[in-house]
Design a protein around this motif. Structure first.
Motif, PDB file in Angstrom:
ATOM      1  N   GLY A   1       1.019  -1.000  -0.154  1.00 59.91           N
ATOM      2  CA  GLY A   1      -0.009  -0.051  -0.042  1.00 59.91           C
ATOM      3  C   GLY A   1       0.785   1.290   0.082  1.00 59.91           C
ATOM      4  N   LEU A   2       0.378   2.410  -0.461  1.00 57.55           N
ATOM      5  CA  LEU A   2       1.133   3.784  -0.579  1.00 57.55           C
ATOM      6  C   LEU A   2       0.281   4.584   0.536  1.00 57.55           C
ATOM      7  CD1 LEU A   2       1.215   4.184  -4.351  1.00 57.55           C
ATOM      8  CD2 LEU A   2       3.002   3.045  -2.956  1.00 57.55           C
ATOM      9  N   TRP A   3       1.248   5.117   1.119  1.00 57.51           N
ATOM     10  CA  TRP A   3       0.774   6.102   2.082  1.00 57.51           C
ATOM     11  C   TRP A   3       0.389   7.675   1.278  1.00 57.51           C
ATOM     12  CZ3 TRP A   3      -0.618   6.832   6.808  1.00 57.51           C
ATOM     13  CH2 TRP A   3      -0.745   8.194   7.511  1.00 57.51           C
ATOM     14  N   CYS A   4      -0.961   7.838   1.858  1.00 52.43           N
ATOM     15  CA  CYS A   4      -1.482   9.104   1.232  1.00 52.43           C
ATOM     16  C   CYS A   4      -1.908  10.003   2.302  1.00 52.43           C
ATOM     17  CB  CYS A   4      -2.606   8.710   0.330  1.00 52.43           C
ATOM     18  SG  CYS A   4      -2.107   7.857  -1.233  1.00 52.43           S
ATOM     19  N   SER A   5      -2.377  11.125   2.338  1.00 52.10           N
ATOM     20  CA  SER A   5      -2.678  12.079   3.243  1.00 52.10           C
ATOM     21  C   SER A   5      -3.876  12.735   2.979  1.00 52.10           C
ATOM     22  CB  SER A   5      -1.736  13.057   3.595  1.00 52.10           C
ATOM     23  OG  SER A   5      -1.978  14.022   4.519  1.00 52.10           O
ATOM     24  N   PRO A   6      -4.783  13.165   3.792  1.00 56.69           N
ATOM     25  CA  PRO A   6      -5.991  13.924   3.414  1.00 56.69           C
ATOM     26  C   PRO A   6      -5.970  15.332   3.624  1.00 56.69           C
ATOM     27  CG  PRO A   6      -6.099  12.992   5.729  1.00 56.69           C
ATOM     28  CD  PRO A   6      -4.799  12.435   4.972  1.00 56.69           C
TER      29      PRO A   6
ATOM     30  N   VAL B   1      -3.064  -0.970  -2.636  1.00 58.27           N
ATOM     31  CA  VAL B   1      -3.791  -0.103  -1.454  1.00 58.27           C
ATOM     32  C   VAL B   1      -3.153   1.113  -1.590  1.00 58.27           C
ATOM     33  CG1 VAL B   1      -3.691   0.007   1.205  1.00 58.27           C
ATOM     34  CG2 VAL B   1      -4.375  -2.232  -0.004  1.00 58.27           C
ATOM     35  N   LEU B   2      -4.271   2.094  -1.148  1.00 56.59           N
ATOM     36  CA  LEU B   2      -3.953   3.397  -0.823  1.00 56.59           C
ATOM     37  C   LEU B   2      -4.234   3.560   0.719  1.00 56.59           C
ATOM     38  CD1 LEU B   2      -5.058   5.475  -4.069  1.00 56.59           C
ATOM     39  CD2 LEU B   2      -2.810   4.474  -3.470  1.00 56.59           C
TER      40      LEU B   2
ATOM     41  N   ALA C   1      -7.894   5.667  -6.537  1.00 55.89           N
ATOM     42  CA  ALA C   1      -8.074   3.972  -6.217  1.00 55.89           C
ATOM     43  C   ALA C   1      -9.159   3.247  -7.040  1.00 55.89           C
ATOM     44  CB  ALA C   1      -8.910   3.946  -4.845  1.00 55.89           C
ATOM     45  N   ARG C   2     -10.342   4.060  -7.605  1.00 56.90           N
ATOM     46  CA  ARG C   2     -10.944   3.799  -8.609  1.00 56.90           C
ATOM     47  C   ARG C   2     -10.707   3.278  -9.944  1.00 56.90           C
ATOM     48  NH1 ARG C   2     -13.819   7.941  -8.252  1.00 56.90           N
ATOM     49  NH2 ARG C   2     -14.998   7.521  -6.563  1.00 56.90           N
ATOM     50  N   GLU C   3      -9.665   4.444 -10.509  1.00 59.90           N
ATOM     51  CA  GLU C   3      -9.081   4.151 -11.802  1.00 59.90           C
ATOM     52  C   GLU C   3      -8.139   3.072 -11.760  1.00 59.90           C
ATOM     53  OE1 GLU C   3      -5.971   6.437 -14.630  1.00 59.90           O
ATOM     54  OE2 GLU C   3      -6.516   7.536 -12.820  1.00 59.90           O
TER      55      GLU C   3
ATOM     56  N   VAL D   1      -7.710  -0.785  -3.388  1.00 57.88           N
ATOM     57  CA  VAL D   1      -8.416  -0.780  -1.926  1.00 57.88           C
ATOM     58  C   VAL D   1      -8.153   0.362  -1.297  1.00 57.88           C
ATOM     59  CG1 VAL D   1      -9.086  -2.058   0.033  1.00 57.88           C
ATOM     60  CG2 VAL D   1      -8.751  -2.992  -2.013  1.00 57.88           C
ATOM     61  N   VAL D   2      -8.923   1.253  -0.634  1.00 56.18           N
ATOM     62  CA  VAL D   2      -8.409   2.344   0.296  1.00 56.18           C
ATOM     63  C   VAL D   2      -8.337   1.802   1.649  1.00 56.18           C
ATOM     64  CG1 VAL D   2      -8.758   4.608   1.218  1.00 56.18           C
ATOM     65  CG2 VAL D   2      -9.193   3.975  -1.425  1.00 56.18           C
ATOM     66  N   HIS D   3      -7.424   1.721   2.454  1.00 59.54           N
ATOM     67  CA  HIS D   3      -7.367   1.451   3.812  1.00 59.54           C
ATOM     68  C   HIS D   3      -7.403   2.871   4.659  1.00 59.54           C
ATOM     69  CE1 HIS D   3      -5.229  -2.867   4.058  1.00 59.54           C
ATOM     70  NE2 HIS D   3      -6.132  -2.628   3.213  1.00 59.54           N
ATOM     71  N   VAL D   4      -8.309   2.781   5.892  1.00 61.84           N
ATOM     72  CA  VAL D   4      -8.574   3.843   6.436  1.00 61.84           C
ATOM     73  C   VAL D   4      -8.439   3.488   7.937  1.00 61.84           C
ATOM     74  CG1 VAL D   4      -9.952   5.854   7.086  1.00 61.84           C
ATOM     75  CG2 VAL D   4     -10.115   4.917   5.013  1.00 61.84           C
ATOM     76  N   HIS D   5      -7.492   4.038   8.624  1.00 65.84           N
ATOM     77  CA  HIS D   5      -7.269   3.893  10.221  1.00 65.84           C
ATOM     78  C   HIS D   5      -8.599   4.436  11.033  1.00 65.84           C
ATOM     79  CE1 HIS D   5      -5.442   3.833  14.141  1.00 65.84           C
ATOM     80  NE2 HIS D   5      -6.187   5.114  14.350  1.00 65.84           N
ATOM     81  N   THR D   6      -8.941   3.386  12.005  1.00 65.88           N
ATOM     82  CA  THR D   6     -10.114   3.800  12.653  1.00 65.88           C
ATOM     83  C   THR D   6      -9.680   3.652  14.184  1.00 65.88           C
ATOM     84  OG1 THR D   6     -10.763   1.654  12.902  1.00 65.88           O
ATOM     85  CG2 THR D   6     -11.702   3.230  10.983  1.00 65.88           C
TER      86      THR D   6
END
Length: 275
Positions: free
Chosen positions: A86-91, A113-114, A140-142, A146-151
Motif C-alpha cells: 500500500g502507498l501512504w497518502c494524506s487527506p 492499496v492506498l 483507487a477507482r481508476e 483498495v483504500v485502507h482507513v485507520h479507525t
C-alpha cells in the motif's frame, strides 16, 4: 488449521524517529519495527505468513516520514512475490504535492492499496480535506485499488466520522476500515448493525480485527454466521509492529474456528481482494 499458512492483510515497514508522545520523553513504542526488506522477510518466514500486504509505517506527526517509506514498500514488492503493498497518502491539503508524487506510483507492480489516516491531521468531514480525499479515491477507482482507513475511538478517526467515507465513496471503491472501528463503542456500532447495513446497501466495505477488544472477534463471527452475510468482508491483519502477530492470529483463529469460514478469513478473502 494450525499448520495452515496465513495471509496478513495489514502490516507496516519503516523506522520512525523517536517522538515525545503525550508530553513524555522521545520514545519508540513500535519496538519491533523493521527498517529493511530483509528483516521483514525474516519475520514472514518465522511467522509462517504466506502473503502480506505491507504499508508504510506512520505515527509521528510528520507525514513526510511516512511518504518516504513508499519507496521501501515498492522495494519489498520487487524482492519477494509474497508481498503486495500500500502507498501512504494524506487527506491534508498541505500535503498536496507529496500526495501527487505518491499517487503517481499507483500503477506500479504490486500496489494494491492506498492508505490514509486522520491521526496526523485532517477530518473526513472537513471540506478543506475534500480535494485530497477525492484524489485518493479517484485514483483507487481508476486503478482498482483498495483504500485502507485507520479507525480509532474519538476525534477524527472515530467511526461516526470515518464512516462518512463509506457513505460517500463505498459504492464503487473498496474500503478497508482498519481495526474494526477501533474501540468498544465502534465495535458495537459496526457489529450491532452498521457494517451489515452497509453490506446490504451494496457498499464495498471490509475490516480486520487488529486492535479489537476481546469480545469483538467472537461476536463478529457469530453475527456473520447468524446473518449469512459478511463472511467475505473480514480479513486477518497483524498490524505489526503496532499489533502482535501471534496474539492477533490466536484470537481470530479461536473465534473463526478451523472450518470454511476460518479459511476464508485467514487466507481466501485476502486472495479474493488482492488477487
Amino acid at each position: 488449521m494450525a499448520t495452515t499458512l496465513v495471509h496478513d492483510a495489514h502490516r507496516h515497514i519503516g523506522l520512525l524517529p523517536a517522538y515525545p508522545f503525550y508530553g513524555g520523553p522521545p520514545v519508540h513504542p513500535d519496538s519491533s519495527a523493521r527498517g529493511t526488506v530483509a528483516e521483514l522477510l525474516a519475520d514472514l518466514d518465522a511467522e509462517g505468513t504466506e502473503r502480506a500486504l505491507v504499508i508504510p509505517n506512520y505515527g509521528v506527526p510528520d507525514p513526510a516520514v511516512s511518504f518516504s517509506f513508499n519507496e521501501l514498500v515498492l522495494e519489498a514488492v520487487a524482492k519477494d512475490d509474497r508481498i503486495s503493498c500500500g502507498l501512504w497518502c494524506s487527506p491534508r491539503p498541505q500535503d498536496t504535492e507529496l500526495n501527487a508524487t505518491a499517487l503517481a506510483l499507483a500503477a506500479e507492480k504490486g500496489v494494491k492499496v492506498l492508505k490514509t489516516s486522520f491521526l496526523l491531521g485532517g477530518r473526513a468531514d472537513d471540506e478543506a480535506c475534500r480535494p485530497q480525499l477525492d484524489r485518493i479515491f479517484d485514483t483507487a477507482r481508476e486503478h482498482g485499488l483498495v483504500v485502507h482507513v485507520h479507525t480509532s475511538s474519538g476525534g477524527a478517526s472515530d467511526i461516526d466520522t470515518v464512516g462518512s467515507l463509506v457513505e460517500r465513496y463505498g459504492d464503487d471503491v473498496k474500503i478497508h476500515l482498519v481495526h474494526l472501528g477501533g474501540g468498544v463503542s465502534a465495535h458495537i456500532k459496526l457489529i450491532g448493525s452498521r457494517l451489515f447495513d452497509w453490506i446490504e446497501a451494496g457498499k464495498q466495505v471490509y475490516t480486520d480485527t487488529s486492535w479489537a477488544v476481546g469480545f469483538a472477534p467472537r461476536w463478529l463471527v457469530k453475527e456473520i454466521e447468524r446473518r449469512g452475510i459478511g463472511h467475505d468482508r473480514l480479513l486477518f491483519a497483524s498490524d505489526e509492529p503496532w499489533g502482535d502477530h501471534a496474539g492477533e492470529l490466536a484470537r481470530l483463529r479461536a473465534a473463526a474456528g478451523d472450518g470454511e469460514l476460518g479459511d476464508m478469513i485467514l487466507r481466501r478473502n485476502f486472495d479474493s481482494l488482492y488477487g
